[in-house]
Structures are given as structure tokens and as C-alpha cells.
Design a protein around this motif. Sequence first.
Motif, mmCIF file in Angstrom:
data_model
loop_
_atom_site.group_PDB
_atom_site.id
_atom_site.type_symbol
_atom_site.label_atom_id
_atom_site.label_comp_id
_atom_site.label_asym_id
_atom_site.label_seq_id
_atom_site.Cartn_x
_atom_site.Cartn_y
_atom_site.Cartn_z
ATOM 1 N N LEU A 163 -15.862 40.691 -66.750
ATOM 2 C CA LEU A 163 -16.206 41.542 -65.611
ATOM 3 C C LEU A 163 -15.800 43.000 -65.843
ATOM 4 C CD1 LEU A 163 -17.614 41.227 -62.918
ATOM 5 C CD2 LEU A 163 -15.390 40.801 -61.852
ATOM 6 N N PRO A 164 -14.536 43.268 -66.214
ATOM 7 C CA PRO A 164 -14.188 44.672 -66.502
ATOM 8 C C PRO A 164 -14.937 45.229 -67.712
ATOM 9 C CG PRO A 164 -12.334 43.211 -66.976
ATOM 10 C CD PRO A 164 -13.346 42.399 -66.244
ATOM 11 N N LEU A 165 -15.263 44.379 -68.678
ATOM 12 C CA LEU A 165 -15.992 44.860 -69.852
ATOM 13 C C LEU A 165 -17.360 45.398 -69.460
ATOM 14 C CD1 LEU A 165 -16.120 45.054 -73.007
ATOM 15 C CD2 LEU A 165 -17.302 42.855 -72.936
ATOM 16 N N SER A 166 -17.978 44.796 -68.460
ATOM 17 C CA SER A 166 -19.302 45.247 -68.046
ATOM 18 C C SER A 166 -19.282 46.721 -67.638
ATOM 19 C CB SER A 166 -19.801 44.390 -66.879
ATOM 20 O OG SER A 166 -21.115 44.746 -66.537
ATOM 21 N N GLU A 167 -18.217 47.138 -66.976
ATOM 22 C CA GLU A 167 -18.090 48.553 -66.600
ATOM 23 C C GLU A 167 -17.882 49.416 -67.834
ATOM 24 O OE1 GLU A 167 -17.383 52.205 -64.483
ATOM 25 O OE2 GLU A 167 -18.622 50.428 -64.260
ATOM 26 N N VAL A 168 -17.091 48.943 -68.777
ATOM 27 C CA VAL A 168 -16.865 49.701 -70.009
ATOM 28 C C VAL A 168 -18.171 49.882 -70.765
ATOM 29 C CG1 VAL A 168 -15.673 49.727 -72.240
ATOM 30 C CG2 VAL A 168 -14.472 48.909 -70.195
ATOM 31 N N LEU A 169 -18.964 48.832 -70.829
ATOM 32 C CA LEU A 169 -20.256 48.910 -71.529
ATOM 33 C C LEU A 169 -21.196 49.880 -70.829
ATOM 34 C CD1 LEU A 169 -20.865 45.154 -72.452
ATOM 35 C CD2 LEU A 169 -20.024 46.988 -73.922
ATOM 36 N N ARG A 170 -21.165 49.858 -69.500
ATOM 37 C CA ARG A 170 -22.005 50.820 -68.758
ATOM 38 C C ARG A 170 -21.633 52.248 -69.131
ATOM 39 N NH1 ARG A 170 -22.033 54.314 -64.739
ATOM 40 N NH2 ARG A 170 -19.784 54.107 -64.500
ATOM 41 N N GLU A 171 -20.348 52.500 -69.248
ATOM 42 C CA GLU A 171 -19.881 53.850 -69.596
ATOM 43 C C GLU A 171 -20.280 54.224 -71.023
ATOM 44 O OE1 GLU A 171 -15.725 53.502 -68.912
ATOM 45 O OE2 GLU A 171 -15.880 53.730 -66.732
ATOM 46 N N ILE A 172 -20.179 53.262 -71.947
ATOM 47 C CA ILE A 172 -20.556 53.524 -73.341
ATOM 48 C C ILE A 172 -22.053 53.831 -73.433
ATOM 49 C CG2 ILE A 172 -20.790 52.494 -75.633
ATOM 50 C CD1 ILE A 172 -18.297 50.868 -75.075
ATOM 51 N N GLU A 173 -22.852 53.018 -72.746
ATOM 52 C CA GLU A 173 -24.306 53.221 -72.779
ATOM 53 C C GLU A 173 -24.677 54.575 -72.190
ATOM 54 O OE1 GLU A 173 -25.823 49.922 -70.639
ATOM 55 O OE2 GLU A 173 -25.547 48.488 -72.273
ATOM 56 N N LYS A 174 -24.019 54.934 -71.102
ATOM 57 C CA LYS A 174 -24.330 56.203 -70.444
ATOM 58 C C LYS A 174 -23.888 57.391 -71.296
ATOM 59 C CE LYS A 174 -23.969 58.549 -65.989
ATOM 60 N NZ LYS A 174 -23.408 58.529 -64.623
ATOM 61 N N ALA A 175 -22.748 57.251 -71.983
ATOM 62 C CA ALA A 175 -22.247 58.343 -72.828
ATOM 63 C C ALA A 175 -23.218 58.642 -73.962
ATOM 64 C CB ALA A 175 -20.871 57.975 -73.391
ATOM 65 N N THR A 198 -31.071 63.749 -72.243
ATOM 66 C CA THR A 198 -29.658 63.826 -72.631
ATOM 67 C C THR A 198 -29.467 64.277 -74.073
ATOM 68 O OG1 THR A 198 -29.563 61.533 -73.421
ATOM 69 C CG2 THR A 198 -29.165 61.908 -71.068
ATOM 70 N N GLY A 199 -30.520 64.170 -74.877
ATOM 71 C CA GLY A 199 -30.402 64.534 -76.278
ATOM 72 C C GLY A 199 -29.628 63.513 -77.096
ATOM 73 N N LYS A 200 -29.454 62.313 -76.559
ATOM 74 C CA LYS A 200 -28.667 61.286 -77.246
ATOM 75 C C LYS A 200 -29.409 59.952 -77.276
ATOM 76 C CE LYS A 200 -24.148 63.262 -76.099
ATOM 77 N NZ LYS A 200 -22.814 63.010 -75.490
ATOM 78 N N ILE A 201 -28.920 59.058 -78.134
ATOM 79 C CA ILE A 201 -29.429 57.700 -78.179
ATOM 80 C C ILE A 201 -28.579 56.838 -77.259
ATOM 81 C CG2 ILE A 201 -29.609 55.636 -79.623
ATOM 82 C CD1 ILE A 201 -30.368 57.427 -81.953
ATOM 83 N N HIS A 202 -29.229 56.087 -76.378
ATOM 84 C CA HIS A 202 -28.520 55.215 -75.440
ATOM 85 C C HIS A 202 -28.918 53.767 -75.733
ATOM 86 C CE1 HIS A 202 -27.197 58.663 -72.961
ATOM 87 N NE2 HIS A 202 -28.374 59.184 -73.331
ATOM 88 N N THR A 203 -28.171 53.138 -76.622
ATOM 89 C CA THR A 203 -28.450 51.743 -76.943
ATOM 90 C C THR A 203 -28.069 50.862 -75.758
ATOM 91 O OG1 THR A 203 -28.109 50.007 -78.583
ATOM 92 C CG2 THR A 203 -26.182 51.229 -77.918
ATOM 93 N N THR A 204 -28.492 49.616 -75.787
ATOM 94 C CA THR A 204 -28.118 48.636 -74.770
ATOM 95 C C THR A 204 -27.235 47.578 -75.414
ATOM 96 O OG1 THR A 204 -30.122 48.955 -73.472
ATOM 97 C CG2 THR A 204 -28.966 46.873 -73.173
ATOM 98 N N TYR A 205 -26.069 47.352 -74.837
ATOM 99 C CA TYR A 205 -25.178 46.294 -75.327
ATOM 100 C C TYR A 205 -25.420 45.030 -74.518
ATOM 101 C CZ TYR A 205 -22.762 49.642 -78.235
ATOM 102 O OH TYR A 205 -22.481 50.572 -79.213
ATOM 103 N N ASN A 206 -25.758 43.974 -75.223
ATOM 104 C CA ASN A 206 -26.066 42.700 -74.581
ATOM 105 C C ASN A 206 -24.803 41.851 -74.531
ATOM 106 O OD1 ASN A 206 -28.956 43.381 -74.647
ATOM 107 N ND2 ASN A 206 -28.721 43.112 -76.844
ATOM 108 N N GLN A 207 -24.351 41.569 -73.320
ATOM 109 C CA GLN A 207 -23.061 40.922 -73.115
ATOM 110 C C GLN A 207 -23.153 39.405 -73.101
ATOM 111 O OE1 GLN A 207 -21.128 42.549 -69.695
ATOM 112 N NE2 GLN A 207 -19.257 41.351 -69.936
ATOM 113 N N THR A 208 -24.341 38.876 -72.845
ATOM 114 C CA THR A 208 -24.451 37.428 -72.630
ATOM 115 C C THR A 208 -25.509 36.797 -73.534
ATOM 116 O OG1 THR A 208 -26.074 37.759 -70.863
ATOM 117 C CG2 THR A 208 -23.762 37.666 -70.213
ATOM 118 N N VAL A 209 -25.483 37.174 -74.803
ATOM 119 C CA VAL A 209 -26.517 36.695 -75.720
ATOM 120 C C VAL A 209 -25.963 35.774 -76.805
ATOM 121 C CG1 VAL A 209 -28.183 37.412 -77.481
ATOM 122 C CG2 VAL A 209 -28.069 38.636 -75.312
#
Length: 780
Positions: A382-394, A504-515
Motif C-alpha cells: 500500500l505505501p509502495l503504491s504512493e512511492v511509485l506514483r511519485e516516481i512515475e510523476k517525477a 514535461t520533457g521527460k519519460i514517464h514509465t509505468t511501474y506494474n505492481q501486481t504483475v
Amino acid sequence: MKTLLLIDAYAMIYRAYYAFIRAPRMNSRGENTSAIFGFVVTLEDLIKRVKPTHMAVAFDPAGPTFRHEAYEQYKAQRQETPEDIRWAVPRIKQLLEAMNIPVLDVPGYEADDVIGTLAHKAEKEDFEVYMATPDKDYGQLVTDKVWMYRPRHTGGFEKLGPQEVCEKYGLTHQAQVIDLLGLMGDSSDNIPGCKGVGEKTAVQLLQQFGSIENLLANMDQLKGALQRKVQEQVEDIRFSYFLATIKTDVPIDFDAQSLVCQEKNWDKLAPLYRELEFNSLLKQAPVEVAKATVTTPNKKTKKPEATLDLFAAFETDTTSLPLRKDTEGIPKEEQTPQESLEGRLVSYLLNPEVAYNPAQPIQWDMLKADSALWSLYNEVELPLSEVLREIEKAGVRIDVQMLQRSEEQLSKELATLEQGIYTAAGVTFNVNSPKQVGEVLFDQLKLDAKAKKSKTGQYSTSEEVLLGLKGKHEVVAMILEYRELKKLISTYIAALPTYINPQTGKIHTTYNQTVTATGRLSSSNPNLQNLPIRSERGQLIRQAVIPDEGCLFLSADYSQIELRLMAHFSQDPHMVEAFRSGQDVHAATAAKIFGVAIEDVTKEQRRQAKTANFGIIYGISAFGLAQQLDCSRSEAKALIDGYFAAFPGVIDYIERQKELARQQGYAITLFGRKRYLPDINSHNATVRSFAERNAVNSPIQGTAADIIKKAMISISRRLKQEGLKTQMIMQVHDELNFNVPVNEVDKVREIVISEMQNVVQLSVPLIADCGVGENWLQAH
């Protein structure tokens, strides 16, 4: 034109099942639907390609056949049918009934015989017949109007008529397939043949004598050992010919009208697809039928209080960025993003290989009943999901100009390499054409006398084939290098800039948490975890990943974490001591295996030990190790035997894990993450051995995944607590990457190393290596 499609059911079912063996399809009830799904998809593909007017699917009967009665050992060596296939067959028959496709089986006769008989009769009624099967036995049945339709390993099918069968097996007439099998035998069916006569010799004999009967009538023309072998095994050869002959006179009528292709009965088929959770196939149904099978989730399921409030995991004012993949495919009117995220995480923890079903209530009670999984949910996922959201957005910043320069440089190298290939081969040809590459390697340079063409008149020049030819001519290694370089340019160097978000000028990959089944994260659009960054040229990609203005790139990764976990789990005293004393573990391993002092270990011995170290974790075989080390299988086996003799605790751990998995039905990580292994007690050795490898590897790889996740959460929390502007921007399995303002570098380095190394206490130290630079390459 009347076209009849006849499908060998079990051959296709087995092929479909094993195609998914590494990543089985599981529905939400934990049922392995691989065989069913693969069979249906293959069936749909066949119908699309052949466009039959008539069709049927033939099954082997439940009891013995005339071959079993004549020969008790017929197919006796075959492993027992995997349990998941036995479960799948009745459901496949249900699906075929709903599709209005006739199912045929005749007591006492195999599917081959039923298909052979119907093909023979249909041909007489002016049908063009396609026999869909991977079994080479069917080659004896082909005519100008009866075709063998054989699936290729690379996808699609090859259409084999008399000429293609003869070319494929080196025969002069397709009926000689029976003679070929009679001489060389068939291990898959336990047909003995003539012991000591392989395919090459069998083909030579048939080219000389034409048939088994003519061979046996002229045995005096044979010489030496071959003559003795044939003379001593005359009865075996004749009996093998009998067993290999497909009957064309099975007592079954050819009723063309009953085989006419009909429309699917969606009223029957849609509920079956829904039950099996074949949502992609369900989309083919008429809209009104598909809607009738959809149920909405239970919105009233009460959620227990978690130790942490659910974050606004989907809040973002950057509307052009993708939402977390956890919400994809779920209509908004059916489920909120929070419910979707929670449901997916709960389902994933309860069984990572079972498909998440939005229509079912979240199984909170089940999760809470397992304290370890409940902790993983609240403290990790659950807390990791927020961390991943932040990484993807960054996002990740890319030096586009540097990539463009690299593309120009590598394109010149590619052109130079291409000219070198022409010089080495002594001929100019299209290096990008597998057909022309095959002609140069096999027709002109004659690197493999046994190489055979497919029906399209083309040799295989896959990577596997070329690696097997590597030592025979310098041009082979050059072609492999050419392909690797071309892929690097097209798939990565040129492609990465296309993923940059213009806002944003950046690449925003998607991290799949439940694969993944082990708990690891995966990455997509683009996959930043699979970049070819280890090769010298691939490092150009690392060089192009840069920090923001006024920042530096910080990269930290765990040193040999999976080997350290092997030491922790196995408690092998030699391995534990190597890590505790800070030795080079690969050199220490080589010293133990080869019986030399650690300072006397050669580079080659260390390389071999390193390959063995990582290979043992993944259950590498002597064959696999031989391929990796480019040595003989006997040398590889000796190395593996030496490894286990040097580290007896490791082999004890491996056997202990297998037995534990057999008893409880799953493998478990240090933190309680489970991976269910339903095939661990299978009577089929191939299926069982794959589950056994997972029983050994999953606790190690899964624990490593849990550790890096916990480290990500701890580091993210510390960065916030310290009021730092540093951003975590990438996770590549055991590696974390950060965008760090220059004035925060020392503080962040201290935080990252401390949190990574102290996230868990093992019996050997966890070591995190950390570097800083102006790009990813410099920091690594």
C-alpha cells in the motif's frame, strides 16, 4: 472449394499448455486455464487462416487402442498427463460444443487414425483437407489435396504437401515417413525402430533401398556393424513399421453435412468464457450477449481499518500523464480507483498468479487471517503504491542530442560492420534478410550440412542457430554483432526520445505492481528495466539518462543480494564466511570448487564460478551452464558437482525447499509473500521440475523484491522528513536512482546507503554500492 479442417486435439492441447508453462494463466479461483486458452486461441487462428467450409476436432479415446493391444509398451514411457490438462479437456469439449464444432473419437483408434481415415475419404469427395498437428507422423498422409498444417515455433503454421515433406526429411516419397519411423524409431511413442540407426542413417538407407521391405530383402548389400544391426532386429523393424502406420480404414462414416461449419452458439459460449475469465475472447460476442454476462462488483464490502490511510494514489494535476496501471480496464462507473487499487493488491498478495476479478468483493477476511500478508499489504504494497506514483510523476530526463549523436556514430559502425561481413563472406547480400543470410551460411559457406529449409525455401538463422555456428566462421559472430547493434539503435537509441512527454520533457514509465509472480516490479511504456546497459555500446543509454539542471544523478544498488540471500537461507558455512569476511565471493567460490588458494584463482576460474553462482539459484542444468560457459556438457556437470561438494549447505537448502513446497503447496519469502506451486506434486516430471525450480528461486528473488520495496518506502519517508528536494526517479530491480540537488548529495547518499543496508538484518551483511555523477553511467 470445399475445405475440411481436421484438428489433432491432444497434440494442440499439450502444445498450448507448455507454451504457458513459465507463466501459466490462472483465473480468480486458482484454476490453470493455460491449455484451454491456448487451444481456443490456436483454434480461432486456424479458422481464420484456413477458412474451412467443414471441420472437426479428433480426440484420442479414453481406453487403449489397437496399438496398445499389439504392443504393451506403446507410449509406456510417456509421463503422466499433467493434472491441469486432465481438468482442461472436458471444458475444451464443452467449448467446442458451444462453438458447434464436431468432436470425434473412436474406441480403439487414436486421433491420427480418425483424421487419416476422414482425410482419405474427404479427398475422394473432392475436398481439400488440412490436418492441423505438430506431429511429423502425419507426413505419410499428405497428397496433392491433403495437407499437413504444422505450427511453427516462431508462430503461424507451415503447410506441408508431398514435396515439402520430402524436402524436410530427405525422402523421395511422402509414404517413406513410415519407413523412416520404422528404422529410426520414435521415442515419443516408444516405437523401438532399429537400435543404433538414427535419422541420418535411416534416410541414407531409404535413399539407397527405397523402403524397409526392399532393405530387408537386400541385407547382403550392407556392410559390417550396420548389417549386423539390421539382421538382428528384423522383427523390431517390421513391428515398428506397423506401429508407425496411420490407419485410413477406421470404422467411421464421412458425413460431410455433419461437419459443415456453423455459427457459434453465443448463449452457451459466452457464459463459459465468463466462467473461465477469458475476457479478451468474450469481446467477440454480440454486444447484448456480452453485456448479459457482466456482473458489477459488490460495493457494500466493508474495508477494515488499515495501519495507513489510502493515499490519493491517483491525484495528479498533470492530466497528460498516465494513471497507475492498477486502474486500467475497469470502467469508472463500476469501481473507484481506490477500490481497484485495494482489490488488486489484496488479490495479488493472496495469489499473485490468479487473475484479479473486479466483479468479486475484496477478500479482506482472507488477507487478515494471514498476519504476514496483512503486514505486507499495510507496510509494503500500500505505501509502495504512493512511492511509485511519485516516481512515475517525477519522470526521467533524457539527453536527446546525445542519443542523436550516438545514433549517428552507431549507424556508421553498423555500415562498417556490414562491409566487413561482405568481405568475410566473399559476397554482397542483404544482411537484414534471414533468407539471404541462410543462403550465404548454408548454401555458399556450407557451415552445416544438416541444415534444412522450411516450406518457404528458407533456412532458420535465429540467434540460437547462429550461436551454434559461431566457431565455424568469423562471419557468424559478425552477423550476431550486426543484429545486436541494429536492435540497439532501432529499439532503444532511436525509440527512447519518442516516449518523452512534450509537456514535461521527460519519460514517464509505468511501474506494474501486481504483475510478476515473485513480487518484483515490472516497467512498461517504455520498459526501463530491460535496457541493454551492460554492453559497452549499451552504456550509451546510461550516459543519456541525466539529472535536472543544478542536480546530480545518484545511483545505488545492492551488491549480490540474491547470493547473500542464498547464504542466509542455506546457512552454508563457507558461503556465509565469504560474505562476512568481505571476500570476493566469486573468487572464494572458485577457490573452493577448484581447490586452490583464493589468491591463485584465475580470471577464467572466477568467471566460471560467477556463472555457476548465479546459475545455481535459477536451477541451471549442465546443458544450460555449458551453453553459458561455452564448454562441454561433461565439464559443466563436473563444475556443478564440484560446486555442491564445496557448498553442501546449498544443496541441502535446495532439497529442503522442494520438500517444504511439496508439503505446503507454496514457496514463501522471508516476509511471508507466497507463491503457490500447484504442480509441485505433479506426476509429470517436466511440469514438476519447473515447479521445483520455482520453489528454490521464488523465496530468494521474492525476498530481494520485498527488501528493495521496503527500502524504497523508507528512503521516500526519510527524504520527506528531512525536507529534501531529491526525487527517486527509477527502480531497476536491485537498483535505485535519484535526481539530487547538488547541495543535498552528501545527505542523500548517507540516507540511501543507511536505509538500504539496514532495512533488514540477515546473517550476512547487506551492502549497497552508491555512486554520483552527471549522468547514469557516471553514477554507476
